[in-house]
Design a protein around this motif. Structure first.
Motif, PDB file in Angstrom:
ATOM      1  N   GLU A  18       1.131  -0.878  -0.371  1.00  0.00           N
ATOM      2  CA  GLU A  18      -0.137  -0.155  -0.584  1.00  0.00           C
ATOM      3  C   GLU A  18       1.205   1.390  -0.165  1.00  0.00           C
ATOM      4  OE1 GLU A  18      -3.352   0.450  -0.573  1.00  0.00           O
ATOM      5  OE2 GLU A  18      -3.136  -2.417  -0.395  1.00  0.00           O
ATOM      6  N   ALA A  19       2.426   0.998   0.699  1.00  0.00           N
ATOM      7  CA  ALA A  19       3.077   2.477   0.869  1.00  0.00           C
ATOM      8  C   ALA A  19       3.834   2.669  -0.537  1.00  0.00           C
ATOM      9  CB  ALA A  19       3.822   2.421   1.474  1.00  0.00           C
ATOM     10  N   TRP A  20       3.907   1.431  -1.111  1.00  0.00           N
ATOM     11  CA  TRP A  20       4.278   1.468  -2.570  1.00  0.00           C
ATOM     12  C   TRP A  20       2.923   1.941  -3.891  1.00  0.00           C
ATOM     13  CZ3 TRP A  20       2.938  -1.335  -7.273  1.00  0.00           C
ATOM     14  CH2 TRP A  20       4.275  -1.576  -8.070  1.00  0.00           C
ATOM     15  N   LEU A  21       2.060   1.804  -3.781  1.00  0.00           N
ATOM     16  CA  LEU A  21       0.510   2.112  -4.823  1.00  0.00           C
ATOM     17  C   LEU A  21       0.858   3.667  -4.057  1.00  0.00           C
ATOM     18  CD1 LEU A  21      -1.586  -0.804  -3.863  1.00  0.00           C
ATOM     19  CD2 LEU A  21      -0.518   0.056  -6.168  1.00  0.00           C
ATOM     20  N   ASN A  22       0.644   4.605  -2.561  1.00  0.00           N
ATOM     21  CA  ASN A  22       0.791   5.246  -2.586  1.00  0.00           C
ATOM     22  C   ASN A  22       1.032   6.436  -3.234  1.00  0.00           C
ATOM     23  OD1 ASN A  22      -1.807   4.918  -1.084  1.00  0.00           O
ATOM     24  ND2 ASN A  22      -0.743   5.310   0.707  1.00  0.00           N
ATOM     25  N   LYS A  23       2.794   6.055  -3.826  1.00  0.00           N
ATOM     26  CA  LYS A  23       3.586   6.537  -4.073  1.00  0.00           C
ATOM     27  C   LYS A  23       3.254   6.982  -5.682  1.00  0.00           C
ATOM     28  CE  LYS A  23       7.337   4.902  -2.272  1.00  0.00           C
ATOM     29  NZ  LYS A  23       9.031   4.303  -2.397  1.00  0.00           N
ATOM     30  N   ALA A  35      15.728   5.214 -10.118  1.00  0.00           N
ATOM     31  CA  ALA A  35      16.768   6.779 -10.096  1.00  0.00           C
ATOM     32  C   ALA A  35      16.096   7.785  -9.945  1.00  0.00           C
ATOM     33  CB  ALA A  35      18.243   6.795 -10.922  1.00  0.00           C
ATOM     34  N   LYS A  36      14.856   7.741 -11.466  1.00  0.00           N
ATOM     35  CA  LYS A  36      13.713   9.663 -11.443  1.00  0.00           C
ATOM     36  C   LYS A  36      12.429   8.376 -10.825  1.00  0.00           C
ATOM     37  CE  LYS A  36      16.904  10.980 -14.176  1.00  0.00           C
ATOM     38  NZ  LYS A  36      17.059  13.025 -14.701  1.00  0.00           N
ATOM     39  N   GLY A  37      12.400   8.017 -10.045  1.00  0.00           N
ATOM     40  CA  GLY A  37      11.110   7.989  -9.698  1.00  0.00           C
ATOM     41  C   GLY A  37      10.243   6.816  -9.905  1.00  0.00           C
ATOM     42  N   ALA A  38      10.384   6.196 -10.702  1.00  0.00           N
ATOM     43  CA  ALA A  38       9.954   5.632 -11.544  1.00  0.00           C
ATOM     44  C   ALA A  38       9.360   4.491 -10.114  1.00  0.00           C
ATOM     45  CB  ALA A  38      10.150   4.394 -12.558  1.00  0.00           C
ATOM     46  N   LEU A  39       7.515   3.900 -10.104  1.00  0.00           N
ATOM     47  CA  LEU A  39       7.776   2.394  -9.795  1.00  0.00           C
ATOM     48  C   LEU A  39       7.861   1.218 -10.475  1.00  0.00           C
ATOM     49  CD1 LEU A  39       4.541   4.274  -7.977  1.00  0.00           C
ATOM     50  CD2 LEU A  39       7.344   4.067  -6.448  1.00  0.00           C
ATOM     51  N   VAL A  40       8.772   0.163  -9.892  1.00  0.00           N
ATOM     52  CA  VAL A  40       8.472  -1.587  -9.920  1.00  0.00           C
ATOM     53  C   VAL A  40       8.641  -1.982  -9.859  1.00  0.00           C
ATOM     54  CG1 VAL A  40      10.223  -3.112 -11.396  1.00  0.00           C
ATOM     55  CG2 VAL A  40      10.703   0.185 -11.848  1.00  0.00           C
ATOM     56  N   GLY A  41       7.756  -3.423  -9.415  1.00  0.00           N
ATOM     57  CA  GLY A  41       6.827  -3.694  -9.158  1.00  0.00           C
ATOM     58  C   GLY A  41       6.898  -5.476  -9.788  1.00  0.00           C
ATOM     59  N   VAL A  42       7.446  -5.965  -9.290  1.00  0.00           N
ATOM     60  CA  VAL A  42       7.355  -7.667  -9.091  1.00  0.00           C
ATOM     61  C   VAL A  42       6.756  -8.772  -8.737  1.00  0.00           C
ATOM     62  CG1 VAL A  42       9.351  -8.174  -8.439  1.00  0.00           C
ATOM     63  CG2 VAL A  42       9.447  -9.573  -9.937  1.00  0.00           C
ATOM     64  N   CYS A  43       5.776 -10.046  -9.101  1.00  0.00           N
ATOM     65  CA  CYS A  43       4.757 -10.537  -8.956  1.00  0.00           C
ATOM     66  C   CYS A  43       5.745 -11.947  -8.059  1.00  0.00           C
ATOM     67  CB  CYS A  43       4.720 -11.587  -9.810  1.00  0.00           C
ATOM     68  SG  CYS A  43       2.952 -12.273  -9.517  1.00  0.00           S
ATOM     69  N   SER A  44       4.910 -11.039  -6.613  1.00  0.00           N
ATOM     70  CA  SER A  44       5.147 -13.005  -5.835  1.00  0.00           C
ATOM     71  C   SER A  44       5.080 -14.381  -6.619  1.00  0.00           C
ATOM     72  CB  SER A  44       4.747 -12.513  -4.790  1.00  0.00           C
ATOM     73  OG  SER A  44       5.667 -13.320  -3.519  1.00  0.00           O
ATOM     74  N   ILE A  45       3.796 -14.312  -7.184  1.00  0.00           N
ATOM     75  CA  ILE A  45       3.412 -15.728  -7.111  1.00  0.00           C
ATOM     76  C   ILE A  45       4.446 -15.745  -8.703  1.00  0.00           C
ATOM     77  CG2 ILE A  45       1.562 -17.132  -8.491  1.00  0.00           C
ATOM     78  CD1 ILE A  45      -0.033 -15.473  -6.994  1.00  0.00           C
ATOM     79  N   ARG A 104      -4.889  -2.066  -9.324  1.00  0.00           N
ATOM     80  CA  ARG A 104      -4.941  -1.134  -8.292  1.00  0.00           C
ATOM     81  C   ARG A 104      -3.805   0.397  -8.275  1.00  0.00           C
ATOM     82  NH1 ARG A 104      -6.247   0.550  -4.767  1.00  0.00           N
ATOM     83  NH2 ARG A 104      -5.211   0.496  -2.750  1.00  0.00           N
ATOM     84  N   ALA A 105      -3.362  -0.367  -9.260  1.00  0.00           N
ATOM     85  CA  ALA A 105      -2.681   1.106  -9.877  1.00  0.00           C
ATOM     86  C   ALA A 105      -3.642   1.752 -10.713  1.00  0.00           C
ATOM     87  CB  ALA A 105      -1.033   0.942 -10.500  1.00  0.00           C
ATOM     88  N   GLN A 106      -3.697   1.141 -11.502  1.00  0.00           N
ATOM     89  CA  GLN A 106      -5.395   1.565 -12.132  1.00  0.00           C
ATOM     90  C   GLN A 106      -6.564   2.516 -11.099  1.00  0.00           C
ATOM     91  OE1 GLN A 106      -6.534   0.105 -16.493  1.00  0.00           O
ATOM     92  NE2 GLN A 106      -5.772  -1.644 -14.961  1.00  0.00           N
ATOM     93  N   GLU A 107      -6.868   2.132 -10.062  1.00  0.00           N
ATOM     94  CA  GLU A 107      -7.052   2.216  -9.145  1.00  0.00           C
ATOM     95  C   GLU A 107      -6.584   3.325  -9.004  1.00  0.00           C
ATOM     96  OE1 GLU A 107     -10.042  -1.377  -7.638  1.00  0.00           O
ATOM     97  OE2 GLU A 107      -7.953  -0.651  -6.343  1.00  0.00           O
ATOM     98  N   LYS A 108      -5.470   3.449  -8.601  1.00  0.00           N
ATOM     99  CA  LYS A 108      -5.092   4.866  -8.417  1.00  0.00           C
ATOM    100  C   LYS A 108      -4.994   6.050  -9.001  1.00  0.00           C
ATOM    101  CE  LYS A 108      -3.477   4.123  -3.733  1.00  0.00           C
ATOM    102  NZ  LYS A 108      -3.886   4.658  -2.245  1.00  0.00           N
ATOM    103  N   GLY A 109      -5.335   5.929 -10.621  1.00  0.00           N
ATOM    104  CA  GLY A 109      -5.744   6.476 -11.408  1.00  0.00           C
ATOM    105  C   GLY A 109      -4.704   6.868 -13.020  1.00  0.00           C
TER     106      GLY A 109
END
Length: 228
Positions: free
Chosen positions: A51-56, A162-172, A216-221
């Motif tokens: 959630e903290a990651w999404l809030n960025k 380094a420029k602030g992009a968010l990168v997520g990797v699937c745990s499954i 969730r990223a789409q729900e964040k806009g």
């Protein structure tokens, strides 16, 4: 709006009484759906780091790149193009916009450093060719990029992070692919996954699943871009 508040309160009370009545008459099969239908005052996540990651995701302009397949790493080039053209068109900076890259399914090796590409046959397993050698990649082709590696500068995963992009990797996907690779190598899947997790680029977030991160990223806009 008092009318809406009153309706919600009455609806909650009605559904609660209906569920209680169903239970009293032995209609247990309808109780859970009725209770689930009652309005919730709030949601509490079991994964505060996620959630903290999404809030960025707070940029003026927001885009998520969905990467279920390697696709030659073009997701990172498109992320850079999105930032460049948005900045040029609207006078913004990288930090004023939000780029989210979700690596899932077979797109996950890009989240890992060169050491894992050399240790495990990522190029062969995930069908990724090194653009320099034209052979199966034994290094991450979208990391530690040198001038001339790509026509557009700044497309490396490390540079975007380094420029602030968010990168997520699937745990499954990490779990399933680590098990598959471990089976081929005759080793333990949990140990392979632990090795992979330890080699993630700093700032990469392990998400519960790639699909929920996309949702969730789409729900964040974020607007959606299929990049694999």
């Amino acid at each position: 709006m008092p009318e809406l508040t009153t309706f919600t309160t009455h609806r909650r009370g009605f559904l609660g009484r209906l569920a209680a009545g169903a239970a009293a008459f032995g209609l247990g099969g309808v109780v859970s759906p009725l209770r689930a239908a009652q309005p919730r005052s709030h949601e509490v996540s079991a994964n505060p780091e996620f959630e903290a990651w999404l809030n960025k995701i707070t940029g003026k302009h927001k885009m998520i790149f969905d990467v279920p397949e390697p696709n030659k790493g073009f997701a990172f080039a498109w992320a850079r193009v999105f930032l460049n053209t948005t900045n040029e068109a609207y006078g913004t900076t990288d930090g004023e916009n939000s780029v989210v890259v979700v690596l899932r399914h077979s797109g996950i090796p890009f989240a890992m450093k060169d050491s894992m590409w050399a240790k495990y046959p990522f190029g062969e397993v995930f069908k990724i060719t090194d653009p320099k050698t034209q052979a199966s990649a034994v290094r991450n082709p979208v990391a530690n990029m040198q001038p001339g590696d790509f026509p557009i500068a700044g497309v490396g995963i490390d540079e975007l992070l380094a420029k602030g992009a968010l990168v997520g990797v699937c745990s499954i996907a990490l779990t399933l692919n680590a098990g598959m690779v471990a089976k081929k190598l005759g080793t333990d899947g949990a140990a392979v996954k632990q090795d992979w997790v330890a080699s993630l680029f700093p700032g990469v977030q392990i998400v519960p699943s790639g699909v929920i991160a996309v949702n969730r990223a789409q729900e964040k806009g974020c607007a959606y871009c299929f990049a694999g």
